[in-house]
Design a protein around this motif. Structure first.
Motif, PDB file in Angstrom:
ATOM      1  N   MET A   1       0.830  -1.202   0.000  1.00 60.10           N
ATOM      2  CA  MET A   1       0.000   0.000   0.000  1.00 60.10           C
ATOM      3  C   MET A   1       0.866   1.254   0.000  1.00 60.10           C
ATOM      4  SD  MET A   1      -2.837   1.219   2.867  1.00 60.10           S
ATOM      5  CE  MET A   1      -3.581  -0.402   2.912  1.00 60.10           C
TER       6      MET A   1
ATOM      7  N   GLU B   1      -3.754   6.119   3.290  1.00 60.52           N
ATOM      8  CA  GLU B   1      -3.575   4.853   4.017  1.00 60.52           C
ATOM      9  C   GLU B   1      -4.200   4.887   5.417  1.00 60.52           C
ATOM     10  OE1 GLU B   1       0.271   7.240   4.575  1.00 60.52           O
ATOM     11  OE2 GLU B   1      -1.057   6.718   2.913  1.00 60.52           O
TER      12      GLU B   1
ATOM     13  N   VAL C   1       3.273  -1.145   4.028  1.00 60.17           N
ATOM     14  CA  VAL C   1       2.594   0.147   3.974  1.00 60.17           C
ATOM     15  C   VAL C   1       3.617   1.271   4.002  1.00 60.17           C
ATOM     16  CG1 VAL C   1       0.920   1.684   5.067  1.00 60.17           C
ATOM     17  CG2 VAL C   1       0.598  -0.795   5.208  1.00 60.17           C
TER      18      VAL C   1
ATOM     19  N   TYR D   1       3.885   4.919   5.110  1.00 55.95           N
ATOM     20  CA  TYR D   1       3.216   5.978   5.867  1.00 55.95           C
ATOM     21  C   TYR D   1       3.775   7.318   5.409  1.00 55.95           C
ATOM     22  CZ  TYR D   1       2.150   2.000   8.879  1.00 55.95           C
ATOM     23  OH  TYR D   1       1.735   0.785   9.351  1.00 55.95           O
TER      24      TYR D   1
END
Length: 227
Positions: free
Chosen positions: A165, A171, A192, A194
């Motif tokens: 992601m 997110e 992910v 961030y």
């Protein structure tokens, strides 16, 4: 970062520069190890599907399609055109990925995809989030959005699924929505990126997300930080 700024403020330039260099080295080391971890995962027989939220021009799609099925989501029409062209030139033996020109979000619909205020011609960094620094929404385009729960509902084997992601600030909302789905805990690997430092109030968003994960018996270490 905060400690470095303190040293700069009291004019301890040498210490500040050493801390900055150390931080750069640590980030680069993590980026390399994270990429190596991803590359090892896609060749493993343990995983059979990659969900790529924010595929951009297809670096991870290309890596994964040699070994597994891929469903890739990319809302920026310029990046999606490059991604499609890249896939069309895959050599024999590569699996054909499912490409979807839409943004993963918290609902099905249409939203404003903002481009950079400074360099609107760049395909990287386009975002649905108005609080991302340098993205006022003055430049951009309309894009389709898909509810992340719809994607999770479609999974037949979440345990053998890798999720990557990189959706430029969205997110936080997407992860909070995913927590409500039973497949979230079952996903094999989750990478992910961030964007706390690129978001106004990003530190608060990161803290809130961490607390919400803890409440559900999860930690952010369960979500491998992607660069």
């Amino acid at each position: 970062g905060a400690l470095t700024r303190c040293f700069l403020a009291i004019r301890l330039q040498q210490i500040a520069n050493s801390l900055r260099q150390y931080r750069i080295e640590q980030v680069e080391s993590h980026r390399k190890s994270c990429q190596e971890f991803f590359e090892a995962a896609v060749v493993s027989s343990e995983f059979s599907l990659l969900l790529d939220f924010g595929a951009h021009t297809g670096e991870q799609v290309t890596q994964a399609c040699r070994f597994m099925d891929v469903v890739a989501f990319e809302p920026d029409p310029r990046a999606f055109a490059i991604l499609t062209k890249c896939v069309n030139y895959f050599p024999r033996g590569y699996k054909t990925p499912e490409l979807r020109q839409c943004a993963v979000s918290t609902r099905n619909g249409v939203a404003r995809l903002g481009h950079s205020d400074v360099s609107p011609e760049k395909t990287g960094g386009s975002t649905l989030v108005s609080t991302k620094s340098g993205f006022s929404g003055a430049n951009g385009t309309e894009c389709e959005t898909v509810d992340v729960l719809e994607i999770l509902n479609s999974l037949t084997s979440p345990e053998s699924t890798i999720l990557k992601m990189d959706i430029e600030g969205e997110e936080y909302r997407v992860l909070r929505r995913m927590m409500k789905h039973p497949h979230f805990r079952k996903l094999g690997l989750i990478f992910v990126e961030y964007h706390e430092r690129k978001m106004r109030g990003g530190t608060y968003l990161g803290l809130l997300l961490t607390l919400q994960l803890w409440r559900r018996g999860l930690t952010r270490s369960r979500l491998i930080e992607w660069y």
